[in-house]
Scaffold this motif. Sequence first.
Motif, PDB file in Angstrom:
ATOM      1  N   ARG A   1       0.805  -1.275   0.105  1.00 25.20           N
ATOM      2  CA  ARG A   1      -0.127  -0.031  -0.164  1.00 25.20           C
ATOM      3  C   ARG A   1       1.014   1.296   0.011  1.00 25.20           C
ATOM      4  O   ARG A   1       1.883   1.268   0.718  1.00 25.20           O
ATOM      5  CB  ARG A   1      -0.772   0.016   1.362  1.00 25.20           C
ATOM      6  CG  ARG A   1      -1.856   1.046   1.387  1.00 25.20           C
ATOM      7  CD  ARG A   1      -3.195   0.772   0.418  1.00 25.20           C
ATOM      8  NE  ARG A   1      -4.281   1.767   0.904  1.00 25.20           N
ATOM      9  CZ  ARG A   1      -4.225   2.840   0.149  1.00 25.20           C
ATOM     10  NH1 ARG A   1      -3.723   3.426  -1.072  1.00 25.20           N
ATOM     11  NH2 ARG A   1      -5.429   3.771   0.585  1.00 25.20           N
ATOM     12  N   ILE A   2       0.546   2.266  -1.079  1.00 20.63           N
ATOM     13  CA  ILE A   2       1.541   3.349  -0.851  1.00 20.63           C
ATOM     14  C   ILE A   2       0.729   4.656  -1.430  1.00 20.63           C
ATOM     15  O   ILE A   2      -0.509   4.534  -1.846  1.00 20.63           O
ATOM     16  CB  ILE A   2       2.476   3.060  -2.098  1.00 20.63           C
ATOM     17  CG1 ILE A   2       3.558   4.051  -2.275  1.00 20.63           C
ATOM     18  CG2 ILE A   2       1.834   3.208  -3.441  1.00 20.63           C
ATOM     19  CD1 ILE A   2       4.571   4.015  -3.529  1.00 20.63           C
ATOM     20  N   MET A   3       1.360   5.781  -0.561  1.00 22.71           N
ATOM     21  CA  MET A   3       0.564   7.040  -0.783  1.00 22.71           C
ATOM     22  C   MET A   3       1.516   7.779  -1.618  1.00 22.71           C
ATOM     23  O   MET A   3       2.549   7.623  -1.856  1.00 22.71           O
ATOM     24  CB  MET A   3       0.429   7.841   0.635  1.00 22.71           C
ATOM     25  CG  MET A   3      -0.256   6.775   1.666  1.00 22.71           C
ATOM     26  SD  MET A   3      -2.008   6.516   1.294  1.00 22.71           S
ATOM     27  CE  MET A   3      -2.457   4.977   1.983  1.00 22.71           C
ATOM     28  N   THR A   4       0.750   9.058  -2.321  1.00 27.96           N
ATOM     29  CA  THR A   4       1.515   9.878  -3.127  1.00 27.96           C
ATOM     30  C   THR A   4       2.725  10.528  -2.345  1.00 27.96           C
ATOM     31  O   THR A   4       2.359  10.795  -1.606  1.00 27.96           O
ATOM     32  CB  THR A   4       0.348  11.111  -3.511  1.00 27.96           C
ATOM     33  OG1 THR A   4      -0.776  10.456  -4.118  1.00 27.96           O
ATOM     34  CG2 THR A   4       0.901  12.284  -4.528  1.00 27.96           C
ATOM     35  N   GLY A   5       3.679  10.333  -3.289  1.00 33.00           N
ATOM     36  CA  GLY A   5       5.123  11.079  -2.862  1.00 33.00           C
ATOM     37  C   GLY A   5       5.853  10.094  -1.849  1.00 33.00           C
ATOM     38  O   GLY A   5       6.902  10.273  -1.712  1.00 33.00           O
ATOM     39  N   ALA A   6       5.475   8.951  -1.854  1.00 30.44           N
ATOM     40  CA  ALA A   6       6.027   7.844  -0.894  1.00 30.44           C
ATOM     41  C   ALA A   6       7.129   7.266  -1.868  1.00 30.44           C
ATOM     42  O   ALA A   6       6.840   7.099  -3.236  1.00 30.44           O
ATOM     43  CB  ALA A   6       5.352   6.957  -0.373  1.00 30.44           C
TER      44      ALA A   6
END
Length: 416
Positions: free
Chosen positions: A91-96
Amino acid sequence: MIPVSEARQFVLSACGALTPRRVAVSDASGHVLAEAIRAAEAVPPFANSSMDGYAVRAADTVRLPARLRVVGSVMAGDNTKTSVSAGESVRIMTGAPLPPGADAVCMVERTHVESGGSIVVVEESVNPGTFVRKAGGDIRAGDEVFSPGTHLGAAHMGVLSSIGVEQLLAHPCPTVGVLSTGDELTTSAGALAPAKIRDANRPALLAQLQTDGFGTVDLGVAGDDEAALADLLKEAGSRCDAIVSSGGVSVGDRDVMKAVLKDLSGPIMRSMQVAIKPAKPFAFGVLKETGTPVFGLAGNPVSALVSYELFVRPALRSMAGCAVLDRPRLAAVAEVDLPRSRDGKLHLVRVTARTGVDGVLRVRMAGGQDSHMLRVMAQSNALALLPDGEGVRAGQCVEVLLLDANGVPASQREPW
């Protein structure tokens, strides 16, 4: 009379760029770079996600639906150690940062989870690089980001900060002293004494200089006393990069400014009658003690502002290191007749310029054209340039100097 080009050349030849100095990036907006800026690091510095979703191996999404184990999560700012192997996702968020092993991101809107979130079902295939911002995709380490002569604005400030620049070498913006001259002037808000008028030029010029990004020093109002005016100019020359004065440069018996300027200047001084209307009288000199350029503008308010546009602003922009000295000149269509008579001068007619739904720039006269009619100047946003002749008929093309871009699309403007 002399042509505008000759007067401008005389002025600009004496107004070279100010010596560069180091300034903090936080203070550099509006300045012109005097050095090349190279990036010491890449932007972005690491591969990262441009979407909220799941970091995956693109090969695992060829056959749909793809059921992948969720082995972790990574947020912006996290230094993740979790890697993605075959059949896995993170699971990844924007900018990670993109986890090791992953080569794409599937946006969360194209997925759903099962088994309490331990399994993600990918509903859309992705290719390698999908929603991934590559390291150095914007700027690579070693790139020349900005070259000398770049006029720095808001976006430049963001770029410089993004590569860790704290100081840079730039030309300073000139600080300009402004005064009005004449025994007839008053700054009082009370009832006018007989034969007195209120000073309008100094407030107008100060405001225009500030709008154009220059520093200002209010030098007040000087009477028609040569000794006092000389003392004021010498003192101002020690603390200003340039001086702008209005009044006292025509051919009247008490037009003392040009006489004082001649006494204080070295070999670079000239009192001119320029072949333009308004703003024919104009004086320019460089103080011999300090090397400070002094612009002597006509006393009529419209003339003073027109002289500013033709001579002062370009010279100050040259001192600031700018490559583009003038405001945009555009082709427009006259909505009404713009008449004039032959007199050997270039007429600068105050007009309003607007773009219609057809994208054509059209102009009409803003009002009376006498050089004391300052309100008409305030109501205009351009100067129509009418060469010697009979003027321009409605429907004909006319060149305009754009003073204010309101109502004119960006696509029709030249660089400032």
